[in-house]
Write a protein that holds these residues in place. Structure first.
Motif, PDB file in Angstrom:
ATOM      1  N   TYR A   1       0.829  -1.212   0.000  1.00  0.00           N
ATOM      2  CA  TYR A   1       0.000   0.000   0.000  1.00  0.00           C
ATOM      3  C   TYR A   1       0.865   1.264   0.000  1.00  0.00           C
ATOM      4  CZ  TYR A   1      -4.267  -2.638   1.176  1.00  0.00           C
ATOM      5  OH  TYR A   1      -5.342  -3.478   1.164  1.00  0.00           O
ATOM      6  N   VAL A   2       1.876   1.277   0.836  1.00  0.00           N
ATOM      7  CA  VAL A   2       2.745   2.461   0.950  1.00  0.00           C
ATOM      8  C   VAL A   2       3.468   2.724  -0.368  1.00  0.00           C
ATOM      9  CG1 VAL A   2       4.814   3.380   2.086  1.00  0.00           C
ATOM     10  CG2 VAL A   2       3.019   2.296   3.453  1.00  0.00           C
ATOM     11  N   VAL A   3       4.034   1.677  -0.955  1.00  0.00           N
ATOM     12  CA  VAL A   3       4.752   1.842  -2.226  1.00  0.00           C
ATOM     13  C   VAL A   3       3.786   2.269  -3.332  1.00  0.00           C
ATOM     14  CG1 VAL A   3       6.086   0.624  -4.007  1.00  0.00           C
ATOM     15  CG2 VAL A   3       6.604   0.252  -1.588  1.00  0.00           C
ATOM     16  N   TYR A   4       2.609   1.666  -3.361  1.00  0.00           N
ATOM     17  CA  TYR A   4       1.593   2.025  -4.362  1.00  0.00           C
ATOM     18  C   TYR A   4       1.217   3.497  -4.242  1.00  0.00           C
ATOM     19  CZ  TYR A   4      -3.132   2.549  -6.248  1.00  0.00           C
ATOM     20  OH  TYR A   4      -4.255   3.004  -6.906  1.00  0.00           O
ATOM     21  N   LEU A   5       0.904   3.939  -3.042  1.00  0.00           N
ATOM     22  CA  LEU A   5       0.526   5.346  -2.859  1.00  0.00           C
ATOM     23  C   LEU A   5       1.667   6.287  -3.216  1.00  0.00           C
ATOM     24  CD1 LEU A   5      -1.599   5.207   0.406  1.00  0.00           C
ATOM     25  CD2 LEU A   5      -2.388   5.753  -1.907  1.00  0.00           C
ATOM     26  N   LEU A   6       2.858   5.963  -2.774  1.00  0.00           N
ATOM     27  CA  LEU A   6       4.020   6.801  -3.058  1.00  0.00           C
ATOM     28  C   LEU A   6       4.251   6.928  -4.566  1.00  0.00           C
ATOM     29  CD1 LEU A   6       6.400   8.389  -1.777  1.00  0.00           C
ATOM     30  CD2 LEU A   6       7.712   6.278  -1.924  1.00  0.00           C
ATOM     31  N   LEU A   7       4.301   5.797  -5.256  1.00  0.00           N
ATOM     32  CA  LEU A   7       4.537   5.824  -6.709  1.00  0.00           C
ATOM     33  C   LEU A   7       3.385   6.517  -7.450  1.00  0.00           C
ATOM     34  CD1 LEU A   7       6.034   2.271  -7.379  1.00  0.00           C
ATOM     35  CD2 LEU A   7       7.235   4.468  -7.419  1.00  0.00           C
ATOM     36  N   SER A   8       2.157   6.259  -7.028  1.00  0.00           N
ATOM     37  CA  SER A   8       1.005   6.862  -7.695  1.00  0.00           C
ATOM     38  C   SER A   8       0.999   8.377  -7.547  1.00  0.00           C
ATOM     39  CB  SER A   8      -0.296   6.283  -7.139  1.00  0.00           C
ATOM     40  OG  SER A   8      -0.393   4.920  -7.455  1.00  0.00           O
ATOM     41  N   VAL A   9       1.293   8.856  -6.351  1.00  0.00           N
ATOM     42  CA  VAL A   9       1.313  10.306  -6.128  1.00  0.00           C
ATOM     43  C   VAL A   9       2.458  10.944  -6.907  1.00  0.00           C
ATOM     44  CG1 VAL A   9       1.697  12.098  -4.385  1.00  0.00           C
ATOM     45  CG2 VAL A   9       0.094  10.228  -3.922  1.00  0.00           C
ATOM     46  N   ILE A  10       3.628  10.325  -6.898  1.00  0.00           N
ATOM     47  CA  ILE A  10       4.775  10.860  -7.649  1.00  0.00           C
ATOM     48  C   ILE A  10       4.440  10.917  -9.143  1.00  0.00           C
ATOM     49  CG2 ILE A  10       7.138  10.343  -8.414  1.00  0.00           C
ATOM     50  CD1 ILE A  10       7.652   9.343  -5.524  1.00  0.00           C
ATOM     51  N   LEU A  11       3.880   9.845  -9.683  1.00  0.00           N
ATOM     52  CA  LEU A  11       3.522   9.824 -11.103  1.00  0.00           C
ATOM     53  C   LEU A  11       2.456  10.871 -11.423  1.00  0.00           C
ATOM     54  CD1 LEU A  11       3.420   5.981 -11.771  1.00  0.00           C
ATOM     55  CD2 LEU A  11       4.953   7.632 -12.866  1.00  0.00           C
ATOM     56  N   THR A  12       1.471  11.008 -10.562  1.00  0.00           N
ATOM     57  CA  THR A  12       0.406  11.980 -10.783  1.00  0.00           C
ATOM     58  C   THR A  12       0.957  13.404 -10.791  1.00  0.00           C
ATOM     59  OG1 THR A  12      -1.246  10.515  -9.800  1.00  0.00           O
ATOM     60  CG2 THR A  12      -1.790  12.858  -9.897  1.00  0.00           C
ATOM     61  N   VAL A  13       1.804  13.719  -9.830  1.00  0.00           N
ATOM     62  CA  VAL A  13       2.388  15.069  -9.755  1.00  0.00           C
ATOM     63  C   VAL A  13       3.264  15.325 -10.973  1.00  0.00           C
ATOM     64  CG1 VAL A  13       3.989  16.533  -8.458  1.00  0.00           C
ATOM     65  CG2 VAL A  13       2.216  15.235  -7.249  1.00  0.00           C
TER      66      VAL A  13
END
Length: 122
Positions: free
Chosen positions: A8-20
């Motif tokens: 979950y942590v890695v998913y959220l981190l990568l998703s937010v970075i990609l979105t930004v």
């Protein structure tokens, strides 16, 4: 920390970075297009650009949070990578669809504007 929480942590981190990253890239490159579309009005183009970015964030981060749940627990590193590949791949596809929808809508607005100019309207 168990592997499900780590996933979950890695998913959220990568998703937010990609979105930004995608939002900033689209904002920078889209500004020129908006200025042209709005006949050189930098102020309005900047405002529209910011509104599009906010909408982009809301759509994508809303999807990311709704799509976060993993059915069951992640029992191994391999399962962690498999879950992440599905999750991140889906987020990337959603980012691409949102981007294409924005480009399509802006192109339609531009075509309409060009037709109105050709007819002599403002």
């Amino acid at each position: 920390m168990d592997l499900t929480v780590l996933t979950y942590v890695v998913y959220l981190l990568l998703s937010v970075i990609l979105t930004v990253w995608v939002a900033r890239t689209l904002s920078r490159t889209g500004h020129v297009f908006l200025v042209t579309l709005l006949r050189g009005d930098e102020l309005v183009a900047g405002a529209v650009n910011r509104l599009l970015v906010v909408g982009f964030y809301l759509l994508d981060l809303g999807f990311v949070t709704l799509f976060m749940r993993i059915g069951g627990t992640v029992a191994s590193i391999r399962a962690c990578f498999e879950a992440l590949s599905v999750k991140i791949g889906t987020v990337l596809l959603v980012l691409g669809v949102i981007h294409l929808a924005n480009v399509y809508l802006l192109a339609r607005i531009r075509r309409r504007s060009m037709r109105m100019l050709a007819r002599g309207g403002e």
